[in-house]
Design a protein around this motif. Structure first.
Motif, PDB file in Angstrom:
ATOM      1  N   TYR A   1      -7.809   3.132   7.878  1.00 58.10           N
ATOM      2  CA  TYR A   1      -8.962   3.188   6.966  1.00 58.10           C
ATOM      3  C   TYR A   1      -9.953   2.073   7.255  1.00 58.10           C
ATOM      4  O   TYR A   1      -9.617   1.106   7.889  1.00 58.10           O
ATOM      5  CB  TYR A   1      -8.470   3.094   5.506  1.00 58.10           C
ATOM      6  CG  TYR A   1      -7.562   4.247   5.211  1.00 58.10           C
ATOM      7  CD1 TYR A   1      -8.081   5.486   4.894  1.00 58.10           C
ATOM      8  CD2 TYR A   1      -6.190   4.097   5.336  1.00 58.10           C
ATOM      9  CE1 TYR A   1      -7.238   6.555   4.660  1.00 58.10           C
ATOM     10  CE2 TYR A   1      -5.341   5.168   5.106  1.00 58.10           C
ATOM     11  CZ  TYR A   1      -5.873   6.391   4.776  1.00 58.10           C
ATOM     12  OH  TYR A   1      -5.046   7.439   4.562  1.00 58.10           O
TER      13      TYR A   1
ATOM     14  N   GLU B   1      -3.300  13.972   9.610  1.00 55.27           N
ATOM     15  CA  GLU B   1      -3.796  12.987   8.660  1.00 55.27           C
ATOM     16  C   GLU B   1      -3.986  11.637   9.348  1.00 55.27           C
ATOM     17  O   GLU B   1      -3.144  11.208  10.135  1.00 55.27           O
ATOM     18  CB  GLU B   1      -2.784  12.844   7.513  1.00 55.27           C
ATOM     19  CG  GLU B   1      -3.306  12.047   6.350  1.00 55.27           C
ATOM     20  CD  GLU B   1      -2.231  11.840   5.275  1.00 55.27           C
ATOM     21  OE1 GLU B   1      -2.580  11.336   4.212  1.00 55.27           O
ATOM     22  OE2 GLU B   1      -1.067  12.181   5.507  1.00 55.27           O
TER      23      GLU B   1
ATOM     24  N   ARG C   1       0.840  -1.197   0.000  1.00 52.19           N
ATOM     25  CA  ARG C   1       0.000   0.000   0.000  1.00 52.19           C
ATOM     26  C   ARG C   1       0.875   1.246   0.000  1.00 52.19           C
ATOM     27  O   ARG C   1       1.985   1.235   0.538  1.00 52.19           O
ATOM     28  CB  ARG C   1      -0.862   0.053   1.276  1.00 52.19           C
ATOM     29  CG  ARG C   1      -1.818  -1.110   1.493  1.00 52.19           C
ATOM     30  CD  ARG C   1      -2.671  -1.361   0.302  1.00 52.19           C
ATOM     31  NE  ARG C   1      -3.951  -1.993   0.588  1.00 52.19           N
ATOM     32  CZ  ARG C   1      -4.267  -3.241   0.272  1.00 52.19           C
ATOM     33  NH1 ARG C   1      -3.390  -4.034  -0.289  1.00 52.19           N
ATOM     34  NH2 ARG C   1      -5.469  -3.708   0.523  1.00 52.19           N
ATOM     35  N   MET C   2       0.318   2.329  -0.550  1.00 51.56           N
ATOM     36  CA  MET C   2       0.953   3.640  -0.429  1.00 51.56           C
ATOM     37  C   MET C   2       0.888   4.051   1.047  1.00 51.56           C
ATOM     38  O   MET C   2      -0.053   3.684   1.737  1.00 51.56           O
ATOM     39  CB  MET C   2       0.183   4.693  -1.229  1.00 51.56           C
ATOM     40  CG  MET C   2      -0.033   4.358  -2.668  1.00 51.56           C
ATOM     41  SD  MET C   2       1.268   5.048  -3.659  1.00 51.56           S
ATOM     42  CE  MET C   2       0.874   6.783  -3.535  1.00 51.56           C
ATOM     43  N   THR C   3       1.843   4.837   1.504  1.00 44.89           N
ATOM     44  CA  THR C   3       1.828   5.273   2.907  1.00 44.89           C
ATOM     45  C   THR C   3       1.635   6.789   2.978  1.00 44.89           C
ATOM     46  O   THR C   3       1.846   7.492   1.998  1.00 44.89           O
ATOM     47  CB  THR C   3       3.126   4.862   3.628  1.00 44.89           C
ATOM     48  OG1 THR C   3       4.228   5.349   2.888  1.00 44.89           O
ATOM     49  CG2 THR C   3       3.215   3.353   3.749  1.00 44.89           C
ATOM     50  N   ASN C   4       1.218   7.285   4.138  1.00 41.17           N
ATOM     51  CA  ASN C   4       0.888   8.701   4.291  1.00 41.17           C
ATOM     52  C   ASN C   4       2.065   9.466   4.901  1.00 41.17           C
ATOM     53  O   ASN C   4       3.195   8.976   4.952  1.00 41.17           O
ATOM     54  CB  ASN C   4      -0.404   8.856   5.112  1.00 41.17           C
ATOM     55  CG  ASN C   4      -0.183   8.516   6.572  1.00 41.17           C
ATOM     56  OD1 ASN C   4       0.883   8.069   6.969  1.00 41.17           O
ATOM     57  ND2 ASN C   4      -1.196   8.759   7.383  1.00 41.17           N
TER      58      ASN C   4
ATOM     59  N   ASN D   1       0.225   2.825   6.470  1.00 39.02           N
ATOM     60  CA  ASN D   1      -1.142   2.684   5.953  1.00 39.02           C
ATOM     61  C   ASN D   1      -1.742   1.433   6.579  1.00 39.02           C
ATOM     62  O   ASN D   1      -1.234   0.333   6.393  1.00 39.02           O
ATOM     63  CB  ASN D   1      -1.118   2.569   4.421  1.00 39.02           C
ATOM     64  CG  ASN D   1      -2.505   2.697   3.809  1.00 39.02           C
ATOM     65  OD1 ASN D   1      -3.513   2.545   4.497  1.00 39.02           O
ATOM     66  ND2 ASN D   1      -2.559   2.959   2.508  1.00 39.02           N
TER      67      ASN D   1
HETATM   68  C1  LIG Z   1      -3.711   3.311   1.794  1.00 40.63           C
HETATM   69  O1  LIG Z   1      -3.969   2.205   0.950  1.00 40.63           O
HETATM   70  C2  LIG Z   1      -5.202   2.276   0.264  1.00 40.63           C
HETATM   71  C3  LIG Z   1      -5.360   1.001  -0.510  1.00 40.63           C
HETATM   72  O2  LIG Z   1      -4.253   0.766  -1.341  1.00 40.63           O
HETATM   73  C4  LIG Z   1      -5.237   3.502  -0.634  1.00 40.63           C
HETATM   74  O3  LIG Z   1      -6.512   3.600  -1.247  1.00 40.63           O
HETATM   75  C5  LIG Z   1      -4.967   4.730   0.193  1.00 40.63           C
HETATM   76  O4  LIG Z   1      -4.893   5.854  -0.646  1.00 40.63           O
HETATM   77  C6  LIG Z   1      -3.669   4.556   0.954  1.00 40.63           C
HETATM   78  N1  LIG Z   1      -3.457   5.732   1.800  1.00 40.63           N
HETATM   79  C7  LIG Z   1      -2.443   6.557   1.609  1.00 40.63           C
HETATM   80  C8  LIG Z   1      -2.357   7.668   2.589  1.00 40.63           C
HETATM   81  O5  LIG Z   1      -1.640   6.431   0.714  1.00 40.63           O
END
Ligand SMILES: *[C@@H]1O[C@H](CO)[C@@H](O)[C@H](O)[C@H]1NC(C)=O
Length: 225
Positions: A225, A221, A69-72, A77
């Motif tokens: 989720y 942030e 996953r992308m991280t913040n 994440n």
């Molecule tokens: C965390 O992962 C979800 C699923 O891949 C993605 O939709 C979401 O944008 C991600 N959050 C961030 C902060 O990158």
């Protein structure tokens, strides 16, 4: 101790014991209680749909938890699979999360008001810890390598960080609630809407009000989720 005072102690102990039994999700009274998404009734959890209409897909989600996953901003994440994602989890007292950590990323200090968490590291290394409740506030921490398992008791403030500056880390966690909830400490304290009065926070954190105002002005942030 006289009869009446020992009776009172017994009643108090029984009350405490039954309260503790209620401190996690209540046990199911049938095999399952798949959420009826159309029910207008509010109960603790969700109303069950007719068991005759229950299908395998009520217990399934193509969640792709094998995918990175992308991280913040804080570098993590949390992908949570709770009763909102799998209707069949209703009343079963369990959920699952995949947590991705960027190099030097963290899942910042937070608590789950309704769940104990058990976590295993799939990739990389994590430095993890939790703090016991008042008055001790004892900090227990550990470095976890791939395959190691650690437990965060219900309600306690805990975190994980990836100490590696080059490699990401991945963990899988199971939580003892269909809806564990998450309270990220910094976000809840400094990012509440509307803000908590800076008088309150300046005194509580023993800093100047402008330090609180600076903190409140940050963008808090969420990573859950
Ligand atoms: C965390 O992962 C979800 C699923 O891949 C993605 O939709 C979401 O944008 C991600 N959050 C961030 C902060 O990158």
């Amino acid at each position: 101790m006289g009869f009446s005072s020992s009776f009172l102690v017994l009643v108090a102990l029984l009350a405490l014991a039954s309260w503790q039994a209620m401190a996690s999700d209540p046990s199911p009274l049938q095999d399952f209680c798949v959420v009826d998404k159309n029910s207008p009734v509010f109960v603790n959890g969700f109303v069950c749909k007719n068991p005759m209409d229950v299908k395998a897909d009520d217990f399934f989600k193509a969640a792709e938890l094998d995918k990175p996953r992308m991280t913040n901003k804080v570098g993590s994440n949390v992908t949570l699979i709770n009763v909102m994602q799998i209707a069949g989890l209703n009343t079963l007292g369990i959920s699952l999360a995949r947590i991705d950590y960027a190099p030097l990323g963290q899942n910042p200090p937070h608590t789950h008001p309704r769940a104990t968490e058990i976590l295993t590291v799939l990739e990389g290394t994590l430095y993890v810890g939790f703090v016991t409740s008042n008055p001790d506030n004892k900090f227990l921490s550990k470095v976890l390598n791939k395959g190691d398992v650690f437990v965060f008791p219900v309600g306690l403030i805990h975190f994980q960080i990836n100490p590696n500056p080059y490699k990401p880390a991945v963990a899988i966690a199971a939580l003892s609630s269909q809806n564990p909830g998450a309270i990220t400490i910094a976000n809840a304290v400094f990012g509440s809407k509307p803000p908590i009065s800076d008088d309150v926070l300046a005194k509580a954190f023993q800093v100047e009000k402008n330090t609180i105002e600076w903190l409140q002005a940050q963008f808090w942030e969420n990573n859950h989720y």
